[in-house]
Design a protein around this motif. Sequence first.
Motif, PDB file in Angstrom:
ATOM      1  N   SER A 157      -5.343  -6.806 -71.739  1.00 46.62           N
ATOM      2  CA  SER A 157      -4.925  -6.301 -70.425  1.00 46.62           C
ATOM      3  C   SER A 157      -6.137  -5.833 -69.615  1.00 46.62           C
ATOM      4  CB  SER A 157      -3.913  -5.161 -70.577  1.00 46.62           C
ATOM      5  OG  SER A 157      -4.495  -4.022 -71.184  1.00 46.62           O
ATOM      6  N   ILE A 158      -7.148  -5.275 -70.278  1.00 46.29           N
ATOM      7  CA  ILE A 158      -8.388  -4.909 -69.584  1.00 46.29           C
ATOM      8  C   ILE A 158      -9.067  -6.159 -69.032  1.00 46.29           C
ATOM      9  CG2 ILE A 158     -10.698  -3.922 -69.884  1.00 46.29           C
ATOM     10  CD1 ILE A 158      -9.482  -2.122 -72.069  1.00 46.29           C
ATOM     11  N   LYS A 159      -9.074  -7.202 -69.835  1.00 49.72           N
ATOM     12  CA  LYS A 159      -9.684  -8.464 -69.415  1.00 49.72           C
ATOM     13  C   LYS A 159      -8.971  -9.037 -68.191  1.00 49.72           C
ATOM     14  CE  LYS A 159     -10.261 -13.215 -71.143  1.00 49.72           C
ATOM     15  NZ  LYS A 159     -10.182 -14.072 -72.344  1.00 49.72           N
ATOM     16  N   GLN A 160      -7.640  -9.092 -68.232  1.00 46.25           N
ATOM     17  CA  GLN A 160      -6.881  -9.661 -67.111  1.00 46.25           C
ATOM     18  C   GLN A 160      -7.028  -8.808 -65.859  1.00 46.25           C
ATOM     19  OE1 GLN A 160      -5.414 -12.570 -67.093  1.00 46.25           O
ATOM     20  NE2 GLN A 160      -5.785 -12.980 -69.260  1.00 46.25           N
ATOM     21  N   ALA A 161      -6.947  -7.484 -66.007  1.00 48.11           N
ATOM     22  CA  ALA A 161      -7.042  -6.597 -64.855  1.00 48.11           C
ATOM     23  C   ALA A 161      -8.416  -6.681 -64.202  1.00 48.11           C
ATOM     24  CB  ALA A 161      -6.740  -5.164 -65.283  1.00 48.11           C
ATOM     25  N   THR A 162      -9.455  -6.784 -65.020  1.00 52.76           N
ATOM     26  CA  THR A 162     -10.817  -6.853 -64.482  1.00 52.76           C
ATOM     27  C   THR A 162     -11.076  -8.192 -63.814  1.00 52.76           C
ATOM     28  OG1 THR A 162     -11.559  -5.320 -66.195  1.00 52.76           O
ATOM     29  CG2 THR A 162     -13.254  -6.583 -65.061  1.00 52.76           C
ATOM     30  N   ARG A 163     -10.497  -9.259 -64.362  1.00 52.42           N
ATOM     31  CA  ARG A 163     -10.624 -10.552 -63.687  1.00 52.42           C
ATOM     32  C   ARG A 163      -9.976 -10.510 -62.310  1.00 52.42           C
ATOM     33  NH1 ARG A 163      -9.547 -15.096 -68.094  1.00 52.42           N
ATOM     34  NH2 ARG A 163      -7.460 -14.973 -67.271  1.00 52.42           N
ATOM     35  N   SER A 164      -8.824  -9.850 -62.206  1.00 50.82           N
ATOM     36  CA  SER A 164      -8.166  -9.722 -60.905  1.00 50.82           C
ATOM     37  C   SER A 164      -8.994  -8.854 -59.957  1.00 50.82           C
ATOM     38  CB  SER A 164      -6.768  -9.119 -61.077  1.00 50.82           C
ATOM     39  OG  SER A 164      -5.913 -10.007 -61.754  1.00 50.82           O
ATOM     40  N   LEU A 165      -9.575  -7.799 -60.491  1.00 50.43           N
ATOM     41  CA  LEU A 165     -10.422  -6.924 -59.680  1.00 50.43           C
ATOM     42  C   LEU A 165     -11.571  -7.694 -59.054  1.00 50.43           C
ATOM     43  CD1 LEU A 165     -11.565  -4.126 -58.790  1.00 50.43           C
ATOM     44  CD2 LEU A 165     -12.665  -4.002 -61.041  1.00 50.43           C
ATOM     45  N   LEU A 166     -12.196  -8.580 -59.841  1.00 50.22           N
ATOM     46  CA  LEU A 166     -13.374  -9.310 -59.365  1.00 50.22           C
ATOM     47  C   LEU A 166     -13.036 -10.694 -58.825  1.00 50.22           C
ATOM     48  CD1 LEU A 166     -15.845  -8.346 -62.235  1.00 50.22           C
ATOM     49  CD2 LEU A 166     -15.637  -7.315 -59.966  1.00 50.22           C
ATOM     50  N   ALA A 167     -11.736 -11.016 -58.761  1.00 54.42           N
ATOM     51  CA  ALA A 167     -11.274 -12.307 -58.227  1.00 54.42           C
ATOM     52  C   ALA A 167     -11.945 -13.473 -58.937  1.00 54.42           C
ATOM     53  CB  ALA A 167     -11.532 -12.378 -56.723  1.00 54.42           C
ATOM     54  N   LYS A 168     -11.874 -13.459 -60.268  1.00 55.19           N
ATOM     55  CA  LYS A 168     -12.515 -14.487 -61.064  1.00 55.19           C
ATOM     56  C   LYS A 168     -11.487 -15.327 -61.814  1.00 55.19           C
ATOM     57  CE  LYS A 168     -16.803 -13.463 -60.180  1.00 55.19           C
ATOM     58  NZ  LYS A 168     -17.759 -14.426 -59.595  1.00 55.19           N
ATOM     59  N   GLY A 169     -11.797 -16.614 -61.947  1.00 52.28           N
ATOM     60  CA  GLY A 169     -10.965 -17.511 -62.727  1.00 52.28           C
ATOM     61  C   GLY A 169     -11.206 -17.322 -64.210  1.00 52.28           C
ATOM     62  N   PRO A 170     -10.438 -18.052 -65.035  1.00 54.69           N
ATOM     63  CA  PRO A 170     -10.482 -17.846 -66.489  1.00 54.69           C
ATOM     64  C   PRO A 170     -11.863 -17.976 -67.113  1.00 54.69           C
ATOM     65  CG  PRO A 170      -8.595 -19.188 -65.897  1.00 54.69           C
ATOM     66  CD  PRO A 170      -9.403 -19.014 -64.645  1.00 54.69           C
ATOM     67  N   LYS A 171     -12.689 -18.913 -66.635  1.00 48.32           N
ATOM     68  CA  LYS A 171     -13.977 -19.146 -67.296  1.00 48.32           C
ATOM     69  C   LYS A 171     -15.179 -18.834 -66.399  1.00 48.32           C
ATOM     70  CE  LYS A 171     -12.229 -20.555 -71.168  1.00 48.32           C
ATOM     71  NZ  LYS A 171     -12.377 -19.741 -72.397  1.00 48.32           N
ATOM     72  N   GLU A 172     -14.938 -18.173 -65.263  1.00 46.82           N
ATOM     73  CA  GLU A 172     -16.040 -17.861 -64.358  1.00 46.82           C
ATOM     74  C   GLU A 172     -16.855 -16.681 -64.877  1.00 46.82           C
ATOM     75  OE1 GLU A 172     -15.379 -18.525 -59.907  1.00 46.82           O
ATOM     76  OE2 GLU A 172     -13.386 -17.975 -60.611  1.00 46.82           O
ATOM     77  N   GLY A 173     -18.138 -16.745 -64.633  1.00 52.20           N
ATOM     78  CA  GLY A 173     -19.011 -15.674 -65.079  1.00 52.20           C
ATOM     79  C   GLY A 173     -19.112 -14.554 -64.060  1.00 52.20           C
ATOM     80  N   PHE A 174     -19.878 -13.526 -64.417  1.00 47.32           N
ATOM     81  CA  PHE A 174     -20.061 -12.371 -63.554  1.00 47.32           C
ATOM     82  C   PHE A 174     -21.545 -12.119 -63.354  1.00 47.32           C
ATOM     83  CE2 PHE A 174     -16.284 -11.586 -66.196  1.00 47.32           C
ATOM     84  CZ  PHE A 174     -15.310 -11.507 -65.208  1.00 47.32           C
ATOM     85  N   THR A 175     -21.911 -11.718 -62.155  1.00 50.87           N
ATOM     86  CA  THR A 175     -23.276 -11.272 -61.913  1.00 50.87           C
ATOM     87  C   THR A 175     -23.414  -9.848 -62.441  1.00 50.87           C
ATOM     88  OG1 THR A 175     -22.763 -10.326 -59.747  1.00 50.87           O
ATOM     89  CG2 THR A 175     -23.360 -12.674 -59.805  1.00 50.87           C
ATOM     90  N   PRO A 176     -24.626  -9.393 -62.697  1.00 54.98           N
ATOM     91  CA  PRO A 176     -24.805  -7.986 -63.108  1.00 54.98           C
ATOM     92  C   PRO A 176     -24.225  -7.014 -62.086  1.00 54.98           C
ATOM     93  CG  PRO A 176     -26.805  -9.243 -63.509  1.00 54.98           C
ATOM     94  CD  PRO A 176     -25.887 -10.148 -62.749  1.00 54.98           C
TER      95      PRO A 176
END
Length: 373
Positions: A225-244
């Motif tokens: 649930s942390i993973k899904q919520a954070t992906r929604s927060l950052l508007a990221k798809g399932p396999k997209e990376g994150f900048t620092p």
Amino acid sequence: MGHPSRLARTHMKALDVDYCYSFPAVRGMQAGRPFYIATCPMRIIPKIFSFDETEVPPELRAQRTLNKTRIPEMVKYLLDNPDDYVFSALTASIAVDINFEEYPASHNLGTLRVPMDAQILINDGQHRRKAIEQALEERPELGQDNIPVLFFVDEGLKRSQQMFADLNKHAIKPSPSLAALYDHRDPSSELARELARNTVPFIGLTEMERSSVSALSSKLFTLSSIKQATRSLLAKGPKEGFTPEEASLAIKYWESLYEYMPDWQMAMSKSVSPAHLRQEYVHAHAVGLHALGLLGRSLIEEKPNTWVSELAKLRNVDWRKTNPEWLRRTMSHGKLSKATAAIRLTCNSLKIAMDLPLSEEEKILEQQLSGSK
């Protein structure tokens, strides 16, 4: 030109038998039947292992049809990780007699010889086989690698169908939380683990293996649930990376949110049990956390300079499950729902409470909700 004589055909067949695939193998026994574990070069997998993709009724097949939507992701996995991939063994049935030549003074170690004209059908692993075939087209050097194969001697359609059923009957997919815990290639999982270990409100309150929290658990959130919520927060798809910078923003958001969630603070200080919070409040469940992730995205976009102080408005939200807003938005048949519509309607309520504008799509959801009263 006339047809070959019976003698000539017999001679030709004898010649064919002389041409074999040879695999180093180990022989074993299961339920009174021999099986063989062999090591095969990847380059020959597409050539010798066939999969019956013809349009025949399911009752006449020994395998499910190929789900072609699964193949591209598996191919990408091979191509992106040529030095660090893992493919599990294929299981295959051989429809002819085979020859196993045991090494002298060995115990069930030897060479498995399979006629080149034998039909070898995959009982388990047809998607891996297809992915290997396509990956080799782009990276022929992968053909030098090996993959283990478990060979059985085919005893007909009924036995092959039973093998497929037995092989898949006890296969259990790992929970999303456990998959996130062990997946070191997925950026979303990596960030979720970092948040769970080092960021309030998640430190010590995260269920790392299961994707649901048991009634008496001392945990409040799940890793998935942390993973899904954070992906929604950052508007990221399932396999997209994150900048620092994005990872830092996620940490700042959840830490800032924690300051305005007194129930979470009490759980952290052990002033209240997580079990009590889950029993009484929406914010102690995945649907609430996911909605807060969505809220964060909109809040940061609308008020990039003041979003931290704006979170103070959440103190006025009634998070109790008995709140009529949650009963019509977040609940379904008396239970909290994880459906996308429930998450978005829950977020809509939070946005309204914080005086944030709704998107056109969100307005339509509100109209549908009003019409369903």
